[in-house]
Scaffold this motif. Sequence first.
Motif, PDB file in Angstrom:
ATOM      1  N   LEU A  45       7.490  -2.760   3.453  1.00 43.93           N
ATOM      2  CA  LEU A  45       8.187  -4.035   3.355  1.00 43.93           C
ATOM      3  C   LEU A  45       7.414  -5.070   2.539  1.00 43.93           C
ATOM      4  CD1 LEU A  45      10.640  -5.716   4.150  1.00 43.93           C
ATOM      5  CD2 LEU A  45       9.426  -6.354   6.236  1.00 43.93           C
ATOM      6  N   PRO A  46       6.079  -5.208   2.689  1.00 45.49           N
ATOM      7  CA  PRO A  46       5.381  -6.206   1.869  1.00 45.49           C
ATOM      8  C   PRO A  46       5.554  -5.986   0.360  1.00 45.49           C
ATOM      9  CG  PRO A  46       3.971  -5.524   3.675  1.00 45.49           C
ATOM     10  CD  PRO A  46       5.177  -4.613   3.688  1.00 45.49           C
ATOM     11  N   ALA A  47       5.576  -4.726  -0.074  1.00 47.89           N
ATOM     12  CA  ALA A  47       5.778  -4.446  -1.496  1.00 47.89           C
ATOM     13  C   ALA A  47       7.180  -4.863  -1.932  1.00 47.89           C
ATOM     14  CB  ALA A  47       5.550  -2.965  -1.785  1.00 47.89           C
ATOM     15  N   LYS A  48       8.161  -4.634  -1.076  1.00 44.87           N
ATOM     16  CA  LYS A  48       9.545  -5.012  -1.406  1.00 44.87           C
ATOM     17  C   LYS A  48       9.691  -6.537  -1.433  1.00 44.87           C
ATOM     18  CE  LYS A  48      10.873  -0.723  -1.355  1.00 44.87           C
ATOM     19  NZ  LYS A  48      10.945   0.028  -2.569  1.00 44.87           N
ATOM     20  N   VAL A  49       9.039  -7.221  -0.484  1.00 48.23           N
ATOM     21  CA  VAL A  49       9.087  -8.685  -0.459  1.00 48.23           C
ATOM     22  C   VAL A  49       8.422  -9.244  -1.713  1.00 48.23           C
ATOM     23  CG1 VAL A  49       8.243 -10.751   0.754  1.00 48.23           C
ATOM     24  CG2 VAL A  49       9.260  -8.859   2.053  1.00 48.23           C
ATOM     25  N   LEU A  50       7.270  -8.688  -2.078  1.00 52.01           N
ATOM     26  CA  LEU A  50       6.586  -9.122  -3.292  1.00 52.01           C
ATOM     27  C   LEU A  50       7.460  -8.881  -4.520  1.00 52.01           C
ATOM     28  CD1 LEU A  50       4.085 -10.288  -4.661  1.00 52.01           C
ATOM     29  CD2 LEU A  50       3.119  -7.972  -4.673  1.00 52.01           C
ATOM     30  N   ALA A  51       8.150  -7.761  -4.556  1.00 55.25           N
ATOM     31  CA  ALA A  51       9.044  -7.453  -5.676  1.00 55.25           C
ATOM     32  C   ALA A  51      10.155  -8.501  -5.779  1.00 55.25           C
ATOM     33  CB  ALA A  51       9.636  -6.057  -5.521  1.00 55.25           C
ATOM     34  N   VAL A  52      10.740  -8.889  -4.653  1.00 52.69           N
ATOM     35  CA  VAL A  52      11.805  -9.903  -4.659  1.00 52.69           C
ATOM     36  C   VAL A  52      11.255 -11.246  -5.133  1.00 52.69           C
ATOM     37  CG1 VAL A  52      13.364 -11.244  -3.180  1.00 52.69           C
ATOM     38  CG2 VAL A  52      13.238  -8.751  -2.937  1.00 52.69           C
ATOM     39  N   LEU A  53      10.066 -11.624  -4.655  1.00 50.37           N
ATOM     40  CA  LEU A  53       9.470 -12.899  -5.055  1.00 50.37           C
ATOM     41  C   LEU A  53       9.138 -12.911  -6.550  1.00 50.37           C
ATOM     42  CD1 LEU A  53       7.116 -13.598  -2.010  1.00 50.37           C
ATOM     43  CD2 LEU A  53       9.291 -14.725  -2.559  1.00 50.37           C
ATOM     44  N   LEU A  54       8.538 -11.822  -7.037  1.00 46.45           N
ATOM     45  CA  LEU A  54       8.223 -11.742  -8.461  1.00 46.45           C
ATOM     46  C   LEU A  54       9.492 -11.764  -9.319  1.00 46.45           C
ATOM     47  CD1 LEU A  54       5.381  -9.052  -8.520  1.00 46.45           C
ATOM     48  CD2 LEU A  54       5.149 -11.504  -8.946  1.00 46.45           C
ATOM     49  N   GLY A  55      10.492 -11.016  -8.895  1.00 46.33           N
ATOM     50  CA  GLY A  55      11.755 -10.993  -9.636  1.00 46.33           C
ATOM     51  C   GLY A  55      12.426 -12.356  -9.654  1.00 46.33           C
ATOM     52  N   GLY A  56      12.421 -13.041  -8.526  1.00 46.97           N
ATOM     53  CA  GLY A  56      12.996 -14.388  -8.463  1.00 46.97           C
ATOM     54  C   GLY A  56      12.259 -15.361  -9.362  1.00 46.97           C
ATOM     55  N   GLY A  58      10.558 -14.578 -12.007  1.00 50.68           N
ATOM     56  CA  GLY A  58      10.863 -14.185 -13.378  1.00 50.68           C
ATOM     57  C   GLY A  58      12.201 -14.719 -13.848  1.00 50.68           C
ATOM     58  N   VAL A  59      13.198 -14.651 -12.985  1.00 49.83           N
ATOM     59  CA  VAL A  59      14.521 -15.176 -13.327  1.00 49.83           C
ATOM     60  C   VAL A  59      14.455 -16.690 -13.532  1.00 49.83           C
ATOM     61  CG1 VAL A  59      16.863 -15.534 -12.425  1.00 49.83           C
ATOM     62  CG2 VAL A  59      15.797 -13.284 -12.281  1.00 49.83           C
ATOM     63  N   VAL A  60      13.675 -17.389 -12.705  1.00 48.39           N
ATOM     64  CA  VAL A  60      13.522 -18.846 -12.863  1.00 48.39           C
ATOM     65  C   VAL A  60      12.907 -19.162 -14.227  1.00 48.39           C
ATOM     66  CG1 VAL A  60      12.249 -20.863 -12.015  1.00 48.39           C
ATOM     67  CG2 VAL A  60      13.463 -19.387 -10.403  1.00 48.39           C
ATOM     68  N   PHE A  61      11.840 -18.448 -14.597  1.00 47.86           N
ATOM     69  CA  PHE A  61      11.216 -18.674 -15.902  1.00 47.86           C
ATOM     70  C   PHE A  61      12.203 -18.394 -17.037  1.00 47.86           C
ATOM     71  CE2 PHE A  61       7.049 -18.719 -13.863  1.00 47.86           C
ATOM     72  CZ  PHE A  61       6.324 -19.563 -14.689  1.00 47.86           C
ATOM     73  N   LEU A  62      12.901 -17.258 -16.963  1.00 48.57           N
ATOM     74  CA  LEU A  62      13.836 -16.892 -18.026  1.00 48.57           C
ATOM     75  C   LEU A  62      15.004 -17.870 -18.128  1.00 48.57           C
ATOM     76  CD1 LEU A  62      13.894 -13.032 -17.522  1.00 48.57           C
ATOM     77  CD2 LEU A  62      13.187 -14.233 -19.607  1.00 48.57           C
ATOM     78  N   ALA A  63      15.622 -18.180 -17.006  1.00 48.03           N
ATOM     79  CA  ALA A  63      16.771 -19.092 -17.018  1.00 48.03           C
ATOM     80  C   ALA A  63      16.361 -20.488 -17.474  1.00 48.03           C
ATOM     81  CB  ALA A  63      17.413 -19.153 -15.635  1.00 48.03           C
ATOM     82  N   GLY A  64      15.208 -20.960 -17.001  1.00 47.77           N
ATOM     83  CA  GLY A  64      14.739 -22.280 -17.410  1.00 47.77           C
ATOM     84  C   GLY A  64      14.485 -22.349 -18.909  1.00 47.77           C
ATOM     85  N   ALA A  65      13.818 -21.332 -19.448  1.00 45.85           N
ATOM     86  CA  ALA A  65      13.514 -21.313 -20.880  1.00 45.85           C
ATOM     87  C   ALA A  65      14.779 -21.193 -21.721  1.00 45.85           C
ATOM     88  CB  ALA A  65      12.558 -20.162 -21.185  1.00 45.85           C
ATOM     89  N   VAL A  86      10.329 -26.653 -28.082  1.00 49.04           N
ATOM     90  CA  VAL A  86      10.602 -27.134 -26.734  1.00 49.04           C
ATOM     91  C   VAL A  86       9.284 -27.232 -25.982  1.00 49.04           C
ATOM     92  CG1 VAL A  86      11.881 -26.698 -24.608  1.00 49.04           C
ATOM     93  CG2 VAL A  86      12.866 -26.016 -26.795  1.00 49.04           C
ATOM     94  N   THR A  87       9.012 -28.412 -25.415  1.00 48.79           N
ATOM     95  CA  THR A  87       7.755 -28.621 -24.690  1.00 48.79           C
ATOM     96  C   THR A  87       7.975 -29.197 -23.300  1.00 48.79           C
ATOM     97  OG1 THR A  87       7.497 -30.810 -25.679  1.00 48.79           O
ATOM     98  CG2 THR A  87       6.413 -28.960 -26.800  1.00 48.79           C
ATOM     99  N   SER A  88       9.203 -29.198 -22.826  1.00 47.75           N
ATOM    100  CA  SER A  88       9.483 -29.740 -21.492  1.00 47.75           C
ATOM    101  C   SER A  88       9.827 -28.608 -20.534  1.00 47.75           C
ATOM    102  CB  SER A  88      10.640 -30.746 -21.581  1.00 47.75           C
ATOM    103  OG  SER A  88      11.805 -30.106 -22.071  1.00 47.75           O
ATOM    104  N   GLY A  89      10.066 -28.952 -19.277  1.00 52.86           N
ATOM    105  CA  GLY A  89      10.452 -27.959 -18.277  1.00 52.86           C
ATOM    106  C   GLY A  89       9.381 -26.902 -18.078  1.00 52.86           C
ATOM    107  N   VAL A  90       9.782 -25.629 -18.083  1.00 49.67           N
ATOM    108  CA  VAL A  90       8.828 -24.539 -17.872  1.00 49.67           C
ATOM    109  C   VAL A  90       7.824 -24.432 -19.016  1.00 49.67           C
ATOM    110  CG1 VAL A  90      10.303 -23.155 -16.363  1.00 49.67           C
ATOM    111  CG2 VAL A  90      10.434 -22.841 -18.823  1.00 49.67           C
ATOM    112  N   GLY A 101       8.524 -14.539 -17.793  1.00 52.38           N
ATOM    113  CA  GLY A 101       9.674 -14.131 -16.991  1.00 52.38           C
ATOM    114  C   GLY A 101       9.961 -12.648 -17.107  1.00 52.38           C
ATOM    115  N   MET A 102       9.927 -12.122 -18.326  1.00 47.79           N
ATOM    116  CA  MET A 102      10.162 -10.683 -18.500  1.00 47.79           C
ATOM    117  C   MET A 102       9.069  -9.859 -17.824  1.00 47.79           C
ATOM    118  SD  MET A 102      11.768 -10.219 -22.319  1.00 47.79           S
ATOM    119  CE  MET A 102      10.851 -11.496 -23.174  1.00 47.79           C
TER     120      MET A 102
END
Length: 172
Positions: A45-56, A58-65, A86-90, A101-102
């Motif tokens: 479970l810790p590996a799966k939780v870490l995977a979800v956190l890392l994936g989330g 990553g999506v935040v970085f990608l969507a923000g950029a 672009v120098t604002s946000g992420v 993000g990738m």
Amino acid sequence: MTATSAKTHDHPGVIAPPPLVFAGSWAAGVLADSYASGWPLPSALPAKVLAVLLGGAGVVFLAGALGLFRKAGTRPEPWQPTTAIVTSGVYRVTRNPMYVGMALVYAALALALGSLIALTLLPAACPRDPSRRHSSGGAIPGAEVRQRVPRLQGSGAALALDREISLEPLAA
């Protein structure tokens, strides 16, 4: 965001789309793991939780950029000419949030599948510093951006800022 003149052409010489480089490296690692590896990562479970956190993250970085690029009216494809910096946000956190993000999504998928080989191939998929590929001529302040905006650098799974973050706006 700094606009560039119509005469300024900024081609970084990218030979393959970065998402394909990440996907190809990940797929090679997962396939190699399925055939050769005797060292799968734990599927606890810790590996799966870490995977979800890392994936989330990553999506935040990608969507923000991508959202900031759309707002600035410039294209995210690195083989297209740069029309704005672009120098604002992420981009206040790292000068390469799309690559960060990738890399985070890649790591999340490798963890979720328990692919040790895919994780070890991650550094090969990451460019050394994509922002250095852009010219600093014309109206594009490439060198100034590199000095003022930190990049995330890492060794293995650990990422760290290469210097303190400056929240002052860039000179136009």
